[in-house]
Enzyme design. Sequence first.
Site, PDB file in Angstrom:
ATOM      1  CD  GLU A   1      -2.818  -1.240   2.408  1.00 48.38           C
ATOM      2  OE1 GLU A   1      -4.031  -1.098   2.297  1.00 48.38           O
ATOM      3  OE2 GLU A   1      -2.260  -1.481   3.496  1.00 48.38           O
TER       4      GLU A   1
ATOM      5  CG  ASP B   1     -12.564  -5.666  -0.705  1.00 47.42           C
ATOM      6  OD1 ASP B   1     -13.545  -5.637   0.054  1.00 47.42           O
ATOM      7  OD2 ASP B   1     -11.441  -5.243  -0.349  1.00 47.42           O
TER       8      ASP B   1
HETATM    9  N1  ADE Z   1      -9.550  -3.390   3.502  1.00 44.19           N
HETATM   10  C1  ADE Z   1      -9.771  -3.690   2.209  1.00 44.19           C
HETATM   11  N2  ADE Z   1     -10.892  -4.385   2.054  1.00 44.19           N
HETATM   12  C2  ADE Z   1     -11.425  -4.532   3.294  1.00 44.19           C
HETATM   13  C3  ADE Z   1     -12.572  -5.181   3.795  1.00 44.19           C
HETATM   14  N3  ADE Z   1     -13.409  -5.818   2.977  1.00 44.19           N
HETATM   15  N4  ADE Z   1     -12.793  -5.140   5.123  1.00 44.19           N
HETATM   16  C4  ADE Z   1     -11.946  -4.505   5.957  1.00 44.19           C
HETATM   17  N5  ADE Z   1     -10.830  -3.883   5.527  1.00 44.19           N
HETATM   18  C5  ADE Z   1     -10.572  -3.894   4.212  1.00 44.19           C
END
Ligand code: ADE
Length: 275
Positions: A35, A238
């Site tokens: 990141e 996501d």
């Molecule tokens: N960071 C990236 N995706 C995430 C998720 N689905 N839940 C918590 N932190 C995250």
Amino acid sequence: MSTTGIEAGVGAHPGIGGAPVSHRPLGILAALPQELGDLIEAMRAESGVRTITHGQRDYHLGTVHGASCVVTLARVGKVAAAATVSALIHAFDVEAVVFTGVAGGVGAEVRVGDIVVANALLQHDLDASPLFPRFEVPLLGVSRFAADASLADRLAAACERFVAEEGTAAAERFGTREPRVHRGLIISGDQFVASATGVQALRDALPDALAVEMEGAAIAQVCYEYGVPCAVVRTISDTADDHAPGSFVSFLTEIAGTYSNAILKRFLESRGSPA
Ligand code: ADE
């Protein structure tokens, strides 16, 4: 200020009339190495890097894209984030803090490849009810921690420039849609949210939440308590549903660094110029 005996020692130089001018560094942190992109390598090439190990973390001091910075990895979760930002404030005397990384999309319009800049941050798993209102930090009386407005504006402007200059190429290269920049509420908790029911529960409880991650609101709380400006930028890896684990891993390994590099370069180069 150095309460640990560590002297950050970056950026001080004689000013007008020989009086010392202090350029306190900016703290930049992410949870995971991917990141941060190539930020530490870029610092090495530009100024050299001095690395100080403190509390089992490496803090990298130097100049990158023209800005004096302390760069480090918080690792994952709210405690890790709070401990790291506390060290940035007390041992390295940072002037402000910027957190970069990925997040799960929660808002209906927020898709993979979009970017969210926080206006405010909240801990979605903090619940001392009925003693205190759900989400409120007990005895502090705050549930939503505001990001520093001018830092967030500058970060969002850097994101918009990235999208205008490289958004189409990034979308083609990574098979994502053309990135959009959103601003609003980011929520944090000590959970990777990876189910349709889990993300829907967050939407029901916090209808204005745009993205979920695991560190930002902890950083914002510590910065609030010490009066240090902070801002958080997250690229959506996501949508926090059943596909989240696979989407997160491929986004993190293939795309996150490119976004971070592009955003931080534009943000850091703009520091010192008017907003
Ligand atoms: N960071 C990236 N995706 C995430 C998720 N689905 N839940 C918590 N932190 C995250």
